[in-house]
Design an enzyme around this catalytic site. Sequence first.
Site, PDB file in Angstrom:
ATOM      1  N   ASP A  28      19.320 -58.377  52.585  1.00 54.84           N
ATOM      2  CA  ASP A  28      19.844 -57.967  51.288  1.00 54.84           C
ATOM      3  C   ASP A  28      18.774 -57.492  50.307  1.00 54.84           C
ATOM      4  O   ASP A  28      18.868 -56.393  49.761  1.00 54.84           O
ATOM      5  CB  ASP A  28      20.726 -59.059  50.678  1.00 54.84           C
ATOM      6  CG  ASP A  28      19.978 -60.324  50.281  1.00 54.84           C
ATOM      7  OD1 ASP A  28      18.931 -60.642  50.892  1.00 54.84           O
ATOM      8  OD2 ASP A  28      20.445 -61.015  49.359  1.00 54.84           O
ATOM      9  N   THR A  29      17.737 -58.278  50.072  1.00 58.82           N
ATOM     10  CA  THR A  29      16.734 -57.852  49.093  1.00 58.82           C
ATOM     11  C   THR A  29      15.861 -56.723  49.643  1.00 58.82           C
ATOM     12  O   THR A  29      15.402 -55.867  48.882  1.00 58.82           O
ATOM     13  CB  THR A  29      15.844 -59.024  48.649  1.00 58.82           C
ATOM     14  OG1 THR A  29      15.224 -59.613  49.799  1.00 58.82           O
ATOM     15  CG2 THR A  29      16.662 -60.075  47.901  1.00 58.82           C
ATOM     16  N   TYR A  86      20.738 -60.640  62.999  1.00 59.19           N
ATOM     17  CA  TYR A  86      22.174 -60.735  62.762  1.00 59.19           C
ATOM     18  C   TYR A  86      22.888 -59.547  63.391  1.00 59.19           C
ATOM     19  O   TYR A  86      22.310 -58.480  63.583  1.00 59.19           O
ATOM     20  CB  TYR A  86      22.508 -60.839  61.275  1.00 59.19           C
ATOM     21  CG  TYR A  86      22.337 -59.587  60.453  1.00 59.19           C
ATOM     22  CD1 TYR A  86      23.400 -58.723  60.218  1.00 59.19           C
ATOM     23  CD2 TYR A  86      21.110 -59.281  59.867  1.00 59.19           C
ATOM     24  CE1 TYR A  86      23.251 -57.591  59.436  1.00 59.19           C
ATOM     25  CE2 TYR A  86      20.950 -58.155  59.082  1.00 59.19           C
ATOM     26  CZ  TYR A  86      22.026 -57.304  58.873  1.00 59.19           C
ATOM     27  OH  TYR A  86      21.867 -56.180  58.097  1.00 59.19           O
ATOM     28  N   ASP A 255      23.786 -54.126  47.731  1.00 62.59           N
ATOM     29  CA  ASP A 255      22.326 -53.983  47.663  1.00 62.59           C
ATOM     30  C   ASP A 255      21.957 -52.594  47.150  1.00 62.59           C
ATOM     31  O   ASP A 255      21.037 -52.439  46.341  1.00 62.59           O
ATOM     32  CB  ASP A 255      21.702 -54.199  49.041  1.00 62.59           C
ATOM     33  CG  ASP A 255      22.161 -55.490  49.691  1.00 62.59           C
ATOM     34  OD1 ASP A 255      22.415 -56.470  48.959  1.00 62.59           O
ATOM     35  OD2 ASP A 255      22.266 -55.521  50.931  1.00 62.59           O
TER      36      ASP A 255
END
Length: 293
Positions: A28-29, A86, A255
């Site tokens: 995400d970041t 993931y 994001d």
Amino acid sequence: MRFLAIGEAMLELSEQAPPLWAMNVAGDTFNTAWHVRQLAGAQTEVAYLTCLGQDPFSDRIAGFIAAAGVETRFIRRDPARGPGLYAISLSEGERSFTYWRDQSAARRLAEDPAALSAALSWAGMAYLSGITLAILSPAARDRLLAALARARQNGVQVAFDPNIRPRLWEDAAVMRAVIGQAAALSDIILPSFEDEATHFGDASLADCARRYGAAEGRTVIVKNGGQDVLIAIGGQQIHVPLTPVTPVDTTGAGDAFNAGWLVSHSAGLSPEACLAAAHGLATQVIGRKGALG
């Protein structure tokens, strides 16, 4: 601007034509840092703070980050751990995730106080998420939050996306408490209303903005899954209706939205112009598979 994103860059598996899968790098970041680098001019420096292993897949992630033009000087290496992984499962454009990250090196990104201090001393804006905090030990969370508080006192802007993922936390009470702590030391907060309503009980976008301290001078942009957005800056509230877009893959939409907002905000654009840039970038992202396409 010197933009420092803090969190976990992972290996991403996204299904292509079965039985084929594509392997990419996302998180995400990091997704936000990647988009900031694409959007911002040469006068903006972008760096990523995380921890990787010393294995070939960690090298692959570090190489991808560097090739994107994102500084890797604040990436530590842990010889005993490797990167997280993931896989994305899609159903009518909505995604679900299966994670393998319990032994991720990124869980140790806040173990070195001197390294944290050096990175935050470099930054003009520090950006993190609830996921950044969720993967850390309680002691490491405290260490990171304290370092952010000191950096903010020294003039660093802090931007925070709560990005609520309950399965990553010990329990709901800890999750809510730590997210509240992070928000209290942030200047810009970018929550997603559906998650906030579910886990904090907010009845409206305005309730969410109020709880995150918009009236205390913070800038709160309440995202709403492509629908109406609330921009709250001090006592001013701007409701902006948006037309929902049918997604191919919603992975990374928030994001990208955050990147569009933060770059536009740093350039001094109006709230409406910031929102247009943020929504436009998110719309591009959901039109393709994977967090970064």
